[in-house]
Design a protein around this motif. Structure first.
Motif, PDB file in Angstrom:
ATOM      1  N   VAL A  84     -11.502  77.507  84.014  1.00 38.87           N
ATOM      2  CA  VAL A  84     -10.711  78.633  85.333  1.00 38.87           C
ATOM      3  C   VAL A  84     -10.910  78.197  86.643  1.00 38.87           C
ATOM      4  CG1 VAL A  84     -11.063  80.907  86.340  1.00 38.87           C
ATOM      5  CG2 VAL A  84     -12.127  80.675  84.121  1.00 38.87           C
ATOM      6  N   ARG A  85      -9.121  77.643  86.589  1.00 46.51           N
ATOM      7  CA  ARG A  85      -8.865  77.127  88.074  1.00 46.51           C
ATOM      8  C   ARG A  85      -8.737  78.143  89.244  1.00 46.51           C
ATOM      9  NH1 ARG A  85      -4.464  76.584  91.859  1.00 46.51           N
ATOM     10  NH2 ARG A  85      -3.970  74.940  92.078  1.00 46.51           N
ATOM     11  N   ALA A  86      -8.225  78.770  88.906  1.00 47.22           N
ATOM     12  CA  ALA A  86      -7.958  79.673  89.875  1.00 47.22           C
ATOM     13  C   ALA A  86      -8.689  81.365  89.943  1.00 47.22           C
ATOM     14  CB  ALA A  86      -7.157  79.703  91.103  1.00 47.22           C
ATOM     15  N   TRP A  89      -6.880  82.384  86.172  1.00 49.77           N
ATOM     16  CA  TRP A  89      -5.647  80.991  86.074  1.00 49.77           C
ATOM     17  C   TRP A  89      -6.225  79.897  85.723  1.00 49.77           C
ATOM     18  CZ3 TRP A  89      -2.192  78.624  90.411  1.00 49.77           C
ATOM     19  CH2 TRP A  89      -1.192  78.017  89.718  1.00 49.77           C
ATOM     20  N   LEU A  90      -5.577  79.432  84.053  1.00 51.57           N
ATOM     21  CA  LEU A  90      -6.737  78.322  83.097  1.00 51.57           C
ATOM     22  C   LEU A  90      -5.287  77.500  83.314  1.00 51.57           C
ATOM     23  CD1 LEU A  90      -6.810  80.710  80.057  1.00 51.57           C
ATOM     24  CD2 LEU A  90      -8.432  79.857  81.720  1.00 51.57           C
ATOM     25  N   LEU A 104     -12.578  93.373  85.461  1.00 50.76           N
ATOM     26  CA  LEU A 104     -12.810  93.564  86.842  1.00 50.76           C
ATOM     27  C   LEU A 104     -14.299  93.061  86.600  1.00 50.76           C
ATOM     28  CD1 LEU A 104     -11.865  96.769  88.132  1.00 50.76           C
ATOM     29  CD2 LEU A 104     -11.507  94.845  89.248  1.00 50.76           C
ATOM     30  N   ARG A 105     -15.102  94.088  85.154  1.00 47.92           N
ATOM     31  CA  ARG A 105     -16.733  92.833  85.150  1.00 47.92           C
ATOM     32  C   ARG A 105     -16.437  91.503  84.636  1.00 47.92           C
ATOM     33  NH1 ARG A 105     -19.862  94.413  80.322  1.00 47.92           N
ATOM     34  NH2 ARG A 105     -21.631  93.792  80.989  1.00 47.92           N
ATOM     35  N   LEU A 106     -15.366  90.673  84.161  1.00 53.27           N
ATOM     36  CA  LEU A 106     -14.785  89.420  84.212  1.00 53.27           C
ATOM     37  C   LEU A 106     -15.130  88.626  85.042  1.00 53.27           C
ATOM     38  CD1 LEU A 106     -14.844  86.875  81.416  1.00 53.27           C
ATOM     39  CD2 LEU A 106     -12.482  87.436  81.763  1.00 53.27           C
ATOM     40  N   PHE A 107     -13.940  89.072  85.578  1.00 51.22           N
ATOM     41  CA  PHE A 107     -13.716  88.405  86.953  1.00 51.22           C
ATOM     42  C   PHE A 107     -14.900  88.708  88.026  1.00 51.22           C
ATOM     43  CE2 PHE A 107     -12.353  88.043  91.894  1.00 51.22           C
ATOM     44  CZ  PHE A 107     -11.023  87.850  91.111  1.00 51.22           C
ATOM     45  N   ASP A 108     -15.341  89.302  88.421  1.00 52.12           N
ATOM     46  CA  ASP A 108     -16.365  89.680  89.043  1.00 52.12           C
ATOM     47  C   ASP A 108     -18.254  88.354  88.061  1.00 52.12           C
ATOM     48  OD1 ASP A 108     -15.601  90.806  90.624  1.00 52.12           O
ATOM     49  OD2 ASP A 108     -17.045  93.364  89.877  1.00 52.12           O
ATOM     50  N   LEU A 109     -17.756  88.710  87.078  1.00 54.63           N
ATOM     51  CA  LEU A 109     -19.168  87.128  86.409  1.00 54.63           C
ATOM     52  C   LEU A 109     -18.588  86.143  85.909  1.00 54.63           C
ATOM     53  CD1 LEU A 109     -20.109  90.090  84.189  1.00 54.63           C
ATOM     54  CD2 LEU A 109     -21.788  89.583  85.527  1.00 54.63           C
ATOM     55  N   THR A 110     -17.609  85.821  86.342  1.00 53.93           N
ATOM     56  CA  THR A 110     -16.879  83.862  86.115  1.00 53.93           C
ATOM     57  C   THR A 110     -16.777  83.390  87.086  1.00 53.93           C
ATOM     58  OG1 THR A 110     -16.093  85.567  84.053  1.00 53.93           O
ATOM     59  CG2 THR A 110     -15.091  83.178  84.552  1.00 53.93           C
ATOM     60  N   PRO A 111     -17.210  82.345  87.404  1.00 50.93           N
ATOM     61  CA  PRO A 111     -16.824  81.885  88.417  1.00 50.93           C
ATOM     62  C   PRO A 111     -15.604  80.473  88.221  1.00 50.93           C
ATOM     63  CG  PRO A 111     -19.437  81.242  87.524  1.00 50.93           C
ATOM     64  CD  PRO A 111     -18.336  81.995  87.118  1.00 50.93           C
ATOM     65  N   ALA A 112     -15.284  80.341  89.672  1.00 48.28           N
ATOM     66  CA  ALA A 112     -14.294  79.076  89.142  1.00 48.28           C
ATOM     67  C   ALA A 112     -14.681  77.928  88.145  1.00 48.28           C
ATOM     68  CB  ALA A 112     -13.460  78.876  90.232  1.00 48.28           C
ATOM     69  N   GLY A 113     -13.901  77.351  88.134  1.00 46.17           N
ATOM     70  CA  GLY A 113     -14.688  76.387  86.926  1.00 46.17           C
ATOM     71  C   GLY A 113     -14.977  76.822  85.627  1.00 46.17           C
ATOM     72  N   THR A 114     -15.239  77.343  84.998  1.00 47.30           N
ATOM     73  CA  THR A 114     -15.820  78.249  83.994  1.00 47.30           C
ATOM     74  C   THR A 114     -14.919  77.815  82.976  1.00 47.30           C
ATOM     75  OG1 THR A 114     -17.062  80.193  84.731  1.00 47.30           O
ATOM     76  CG2 THR A 114     -16.399  80.223  82.545  1.00 47.30           C
ATOM     77  N   PRO A 115     -15.754  77.445  82.048  1.00 42.69           N
ATOM     78  CA  PRO A 115     -15.018  76.894  80.509  1.00 42.69           C
ATOM     79  C   PRO A 115     -14.387  78.179  80.063  1.00 42.69           C
ATOM     80  CG  PRO A 115     -17.458  75.473  80.406  1.00 42.69           C
ATOM     81  CD  PRO A 115     -17.222  77.280  81.732  1.00 42.69           C
ATOM     82  N   VAL A 116     -13.828  78.194  79.296  1.00 44.51           N
ATOM     83  CA  VAL A 116     -12.836  78.681  78.451  1.00 44.51           C
ATOM     84  C   VAL A 116     -12.343  77.915  77.309  1.00 44.51           C
ATOM     85  CG1 VAL A 116     -10.817  80.744  78.795  1.00 44.51           C
ATOM     86  CG2 VAL A 116     -11.930  79.898  80.203  1.00 44.51           C
ATOM     87  N   ASP A 117     -12.998  78.721  76.295  1.00 43.01           N
ATOM     88  CA  ASP A 117     -12.517  77.807  74.885  1.00 43.01           C
ATOM     89  C   ASP A 117     -11.738  79.529  74.229  1.00 43.01           C
ATOM     90  OD1 ASP A 117     -13.923  75.163  74.509  1.00 43.01           O
ATOM     91  OD2 ASP A 117     -15.338  76.437  74.335  1.00 43.01           O
TER      92      ASP A 117
END
Length: 159
Positions: free
Chosen positions: A50-52, A94-95, A143-156
């Motif tokens: 997650v870039r931003a 944003w990925l 909304l739930r994902l956004f709140d639980l996901t910090p910037a920089g989180t890996p996404v596969d």
């Protein structure tokens, strides 16, 4: 560590923190299939992050164009006035690709392709491909994902 896995075959997103399940949700990826090329309208594969995070504080259904809230909030009337519009709603993750030559840099750069995880109208069918390359989610799940996901989180994004 928080991480997101998107099963492209199942059209399913899973969010975990240190292996503990936090969220599971249906998604919709590209109608054109899987691929990394610029202009392909396909969903890229591989390791991303997650870039931003964009849209903090915007209302549910906020309409984004060019990663900016237009001031509009999605409604059936707005949809009727703009047929064919690709609705990017509520929040944006944003990925950015992590694999040089596969999804980062050159003609395969996920970030430069503006690939997001974003909200979609509730009428959008999920669980089947239908986007223009991004990963669409229900607004409540996003909304739930956004709140639980910090910037920089890996996404596969995996097949």
């Amino acid at each position: 560590m928080t991480d997101i896995r998107i099963d492209l075959a199942r059209q399913w997103l899973t969010l975990r923190d240190h292996g503990r399940l936090l969220l599971e949700a249906p998604v919709s990826t590209a109608a054109a299939g899987l691929g990394e090329q610029m202009g392909s309208f396909k969903t890229p594969r591989g390791r991303h992050r997650v870039r931003a995070k964009i849209g903090t504080g915007a209302p549910v259904g906020a309409v984004f164009v060019g990663r900016r809230w237009t001031g509009e909030v999605y409604s059936e009337q707005l949809a009727a006035a703009h047929p064919g519009r690709d609705w990017i709603l509520t929040r944006i993750l944003w990925l950015c690709g992590c694999e040089v030559g596969r999804n980062r840099l050159g003609t395969v750069d996920t970030q430069r392709r503006y690939i997001y995880i974003h909200g979609t109208p509730d009428s959008t069918e999920l669980g089947v491909p239908g986007s223009k390359g991004c990963v669409r989610m229900r607004n409540a799940d996003l909304l739930r994902l956004f709140d639980l996901t910090p910037a920089g989180t890996p996404v596969d994004l995996v097949e």
